[in-house]
Motif scaffolding. Structure first.
Motif, mmCIF file in Angstrom:
data_model
loop_
_atom_site.group_PDB
_atom_site.id
_atom_site.type_symbol
_atom_site.label_atom_id
_atom_site.label_comp_id
_atom_site.label_asym_id
_atom_site.label_seq_id
_atom_site.Cartn_x
_atom_site.Cartn_y
_atom_site.Cartn_z
ATOM 1 N N GLU A 111 -29.908 16.465 -72.383
ATOM 2 C CA GLU A 111 -29.250 16.178 -71.103
ATOM 3 C C GLU A 111 -29.763 14.883 -70.481
ATOM 4 O O GLU A 111 -29.043 14.230 -69.726
ATOM 5 C CB GLU A 111 -29.430 17.346 -70.126
ATOM 6 C CG GLU A 111 -28.674 18.596 -70.538
ATOM 7 C CD GLU A 111 -27.176 18.370 -70.721
ATOM 8 O OE1 GLU A 111 -26.555 17.717 -69.858
ATOM 9 O OE2 GLU A 111 -26.627 18.837 -71.741
ATOM 10 N N ASP A 112 -30.992 14.502 -70.784
ATOM 11 C CA ASP A 112 -31.590 13.288 -70.224
ATOM 12 C C ASP A 112 -31.874 12.242 -71.308
ATOM 13 O O ASP A 112 -32.726 11.363 -71.108
ATOM 14 C CB ASP A 112 -32.899 13.640 -69.510
ATOM 15 C CG ASP A 112 -32.675 14.568 -68.337
ATOM 16 O OD1 ASP A 112 -31.716 14.331 -67.577
ATOM 17 O OD2 ASP A 112 -33.445 15.538 -68.202
ATOM 18 N N ARG A 113 -31.182 12.332 -72.426
ATOM 19 C CA ARG A 113 -31.461 11.429 -73.544
ATOM 20 C C ARG A 113 -31.206 9.966 -73.148
ATOM 21 O O ARG A 113 -30.395 9.679 -72.289
ATOM 22 C CB ARG A 113 -30.655 11.813 -74.775
ATOM 23 C CG ARG A 113 -29.163 11.604 -74.678
ATOM 24 C CD ARG A 113 -28.458 12.333 -75.831
ATOM 25 N NE ARG A 113 -27.025 12.149 -75.804
ATOM 26 C CZ ARG A 113 -26.181 12.800 -75.001
ATOM 27 N NH1 ARG A 113 -26.638 13.683 -74.129
ATOM 28 N NH2 ARG A 113 -24.882 12.563 -75.055
ATOM 29 N N PRO A 114 -31.930 9.050 -73.811
ATOM 30 C CA PRO A 114 -31.801 7.629 -73.500
ATOM 31 C C PRO A 114 -30.395 7.087 -73.775
ATOM 32 O O PRO A 114 -29.632 7.646 -74.572
ATOM 33 C CB PRO A 114 -32.816 6.974 -74.441
ATOM 34 C CG PRO A 114 -33.763 8.056 -74.803
ATOM 35 C CD PRO A 114 -32.959 9.319 -74.796
ATOM 36 N N HIS A 115 -30.106 5.967 -73.133
ATOM 37 C CA HIS A 115 -28.815 5.297 -73.280
ATOM 38 C C HIS A 115 -28.514 4.989 -74.748
ATOM 39 O O HIS A 115 -27.388 5.151 -75.210
ATOM 40 C CB HIS A 115 -28.798 4.017 -72.440
ATOM 41 C CG HIS A 115 -27.508 3.279 -72.472
ATOM 42 N ND1 HIS A 115 -26.350 3.781 -71.906
ATOM 43 C CD2 HIS A 115 -27.175 2.089 -73.025
ATOM 44 C CE1 HIS A 115 -25.364 2.926 -72.099
ATOM 45 N NE2 HIS A 115 -25.843 1.894 -72.771
ATOM 46 N N LEU A 116 -29.522 4.558 -75.469
ATOM 47 C CA LEU A 116 -29.372 4.243 -76.886
ATOM 48 C C LEU A 116 -28.805 5.442 -77.660
ATOM 49 O O LEU A 116 -27.904 5.298 -78.485
ATOM 50 C CB LEU A 116 -30.730 3.830 -77.463
ATOM 51 C CG LEU A 116 -30.795 3.372 -78.906
ATOM 52 C CD1 LEU A 116 -30.076 2.046 -79.075
ATOM 53 C CD2 LEU A 116 -32.253 3.212 -79.323
#
Length: 159
Positions: A111-116
């Motif tokens: 749910e909070d994974r990086p933009h990449l």
């Protein structure tokens, strides 16, 4: 401007194509096969494109290099073969794993994974997909359409 908008659209792949297998998180490469040393050199290259440098830094905040190619081959032998084949037999490529994958093989921070991670995969000629990846067919199709748009624009400029 219509072409730019179309390319932006084509760079995004529908996320519902993902099979949620986690293979891309367990075995990854950077920019189609750069070695860990090449990534570090890119980061330290003062003449490099700042966006490329930032992308390399971002990648290394998420992914950790494997130091045992045999371990990588156990996890995803077909991907290793695809990468080495794409690099014309060069086996100096580095493979990485995401430090946020839990023992279940699932993302611990989805749910909070990086933009990449949210952007992955980006259709490109250097993108190598894992066997059976739900993005592969559409990614290749999107890349081919992007190449057609670029070719059309180049042809218009040549006239």
């Amino acid at each position: 401007m219509e072409a730019v908008e179309k390319v932006k659209e084509l760079l995004k792949l529908p996320q519902d194509l993902c099979h949620m297998c986690g293979k891309c998180c367990l075995v990854a490469t950077f920019k189609g096969g750069l070695s860990y040393e090449e990534i570090l050199n890119l980061i330290n290259d003062s003449s490099a494109d700042p966006d490329q440098v930032q992308g390399a830094k971002d990648f290394l905040t998420i992914f950790v290099p494997y130091y045992d190619l045999e371990k990588v081959k156990e996890i995803s032998p077909s991907f290793v073969d695809r990468v080495i084949e794409k690099l014309n037999g060069n086996d100096k490529v580095s493979f990485f794993y995401c430090k946020f994958v839990g023992s279940s093989g699932k993302c611990l921070i989805h749910e909070d994974r990086p933009h990449l991670c949210r952007m992955y995969p980006i259709p490109h000629e250097k993108t190598i997909y894992h066997e059976g990846c739900g993005f592969e067919k559409e990614g290749i199709n999107h890349w081919n359409k992007i190449v057609e748009i670029i070719t059309e624009l180049e042809n218009k400029l040549d006239k």
